[in-house]
Design a protein around this motif. Structure first.
Motif, PDB file in Angstrom:
ATOM      1  N   GLN A   5       0.835  -1.193   0.000  1.00 49.06           N
ATOM      2  CA  GLN A   5       0.000   0.000   0.000  1.00 49.06           C
ATOM      3  C   GLN A   5       0.871   1.245   0.000  1.00 49.06           C
ATOM      4  OE1 GLN A   5      -2.604  -0.281   3.347  1.00 49.06           O
ATOM      5  NE2 GLN A   5      -4.176  -1.287   2.140  1.00 49.06           N
ATOM      6  N   THR A   6       0.452   2.209  -0.766  1.00 54.25           N
ATOM      7  CA  THR A   6       1.161   3.480  -0.832  1.00 54.25           C
ATOM      8  C   THR A   6       0.858   4.271   0.433  1.00 54.25           C
ATOM      9  OG1 THR A   6       0.856   3.469  -3.218  1.00 54.25           O
ATOM     10  CG2 THR A   6       1.488   5.554  -2.209  1.00 54.25           C
ATOM     11  N   PRO A   7       1.878   4.812   1.097  1.00 55.09           N
ATOM     12  CA  PRO A   7       1.628   5.601   2.301  1.00 55.09           C
ATOM     13  C   PRO A   7       0.924   6.917   1.978  1.00 55.09           C
ATOM     14  CG  PRO A   7       3.961   5.576   1.785  1.00 55.09           C
ATOM     15  CD  PRO A   7       3.292   4.678   0.799  1.00 55.09           C
ATOM     16  N   PRO A   8       0.222   7.475   2.940  1.00 57.61           N
ATOM     17  CA  PRO A   8      -0.485   8.747   2.721  1.00 57.61           C
ATOM     18  C   PRO A   8       0.475   9.862   2.291  1.00 57.61           C
ATOM     19  CG  PRO A   8      -1.174   7.742   4.776  1.00 57.61           C
ATOM     20  CD  PRO A   8      -0.011   6.936   4.267  1.00 57.61           C
ATOM     21  N   LYS A  50      -3.879  12.221   2.813  1.00 60.77           N
ATOM     22  CA  LYS A  50      -3.458  12.027   4.207  1.00 60.77           C
ATOM     23  C   LYS A  50      -4.696  11.993   5.086  1.00 60.77           C
ATOM     24  CE  LYS A  50       1.007  14.245   3.799  1.00 60.77           C
ATOM     25  NZ  LYS A  50       1.891  15.270   4.344  1.00 60.77           N
ATOM     26  N   GLN A  51      -4.595  11.266   6.176  1.00 55.92           N
ATOM     27  CA  GLN A  51      -5.700  11.229   7.128  1.00 55.92           C
ATOM     28  C   GLN A  51      -5.723  12.544   7.890  1.00 55.92           C
ATOM     29  OE1 GLN A  51      -5.050   7.815   9.579  1.00 55.92           O
ATOM     30  NE2 GLN A  51      -5.803   6.396   8.048  1.00 55.92           N
ATOM     31  N   THR A  52      -6.922  13.049   8.120  1.00 50.72           N
ATOM     32  CA  THR A  52      -7.038  14.285   8.876  1.00 50.72           C
ATOM     33  C   THR A  52      -6.992  13.969  10.358  1.00 50.72           C
ATOM     34  OG1 THR A  52      -9.448  14.150   8.807  1.00 50.72           O
ATOM     35  CG2 THR A  52      -8.396  15.417   7.081  1.00 50.72           C
ATOM     36  N   THR A  53      -6.369  14.842  11.097  1.00 54.02           N
ATOM     37  CA  THR A  53      -6.315  14.663  12.551  1.00 54.02           C
ATOM     38  C   THR A  53      -7.335  15.605  13.171  1.00 54.02           C
ATOM     39  OG1 THR A  53      -4.548  16.295  12.727  1.00 54.02           O
ATOM     40  CG2 THR A  53      -3.899  13.988  12.541  1.00 54.02           C
ATOM     41  N   ARG A  54      -8.014  15.108  14.158  1.00 53.51           N
ATOM     42  CA  ARG A  54      -9.026  15.928  14.828  1.00 53.51           C
ATOM     43  C   ARG A  54      -8.442  16.497  16.117  1.00 53.51           C
ATOM     44  NH1 ARG A  54     -14.776  12.766  14.390  1.00 53.51           N
ATOM     45  NH2 ARG A  54     -14.745  12.519  12.146  1.00 53.51           N
ATOM     46  N   ARG A  55      -8.652  17.769  16.287  1.00 51.18           N
ATOM     47  CA  ARG A  55      -8.207  18.429  17.528  1.00 51.18           C
ATOM     48  C   ARG A  55      -9.439  18.709  18.359  1.00 51.18           C
ATOM     49  NH1 ARG A  55      -3.548  22.704  15.879  1.00 51.18           N
ATOM     50  NH2 ARG A  55      -2.100  21.172  15.086  1.00 51.18           N
ATOM     51  N   ARG A  56      -9.292  18.521  19.624  1.00 52.31           N
ATOM     52  CA  ARG A  56     -10.432  18.792  20.528  1.00 52.31           C
ATOM     53  C   ARG A  56     -10.320  20.146  21.138  1.00 52.31           C
ATOM     54  NH1 ARG A  56     -12.402  13.515  23.560  1.00 52.31           N
ATOM     55  NH2 ARG A  56     -12.529  12.220  21.759  1.00 52.31           N
TER      56      ARG A  56
END
Length: 56
Positions: A5-8, A50-56
């Motif tokens: 799999q290709t990395p993000p 890329k996967q998005t990161t969620r900030r709280r």
């Protein structure tokens, strides 16, 4: 052996050609890969998101 799999954030074709020796096996010494040259001139048609990161 290359990852399957290709990395993000990477182009799948560039990733395969950089990490899998089979991609350039058919070329003679010092012969350019037509697909790689096309990428250098025209850019990447697709980049794995890329996967998005969620900030709280």
């Amino acid at each position: 052996m290359a990852r399957t799999q290709t990395p993000p954030g990477e182009c799948p074709q560039c990733w395969q050609h950089a990490n899998d020796r089979r991609a350039h096996r058919h070329l003679r010494p010092r012969e350019d890969c037509p697909q790689c040259v096309d990428h250098m001139l025209n850019g990447h048609p697709y980049i794995v998101p890329k996967q998005t990161t969620r900030r709280r």
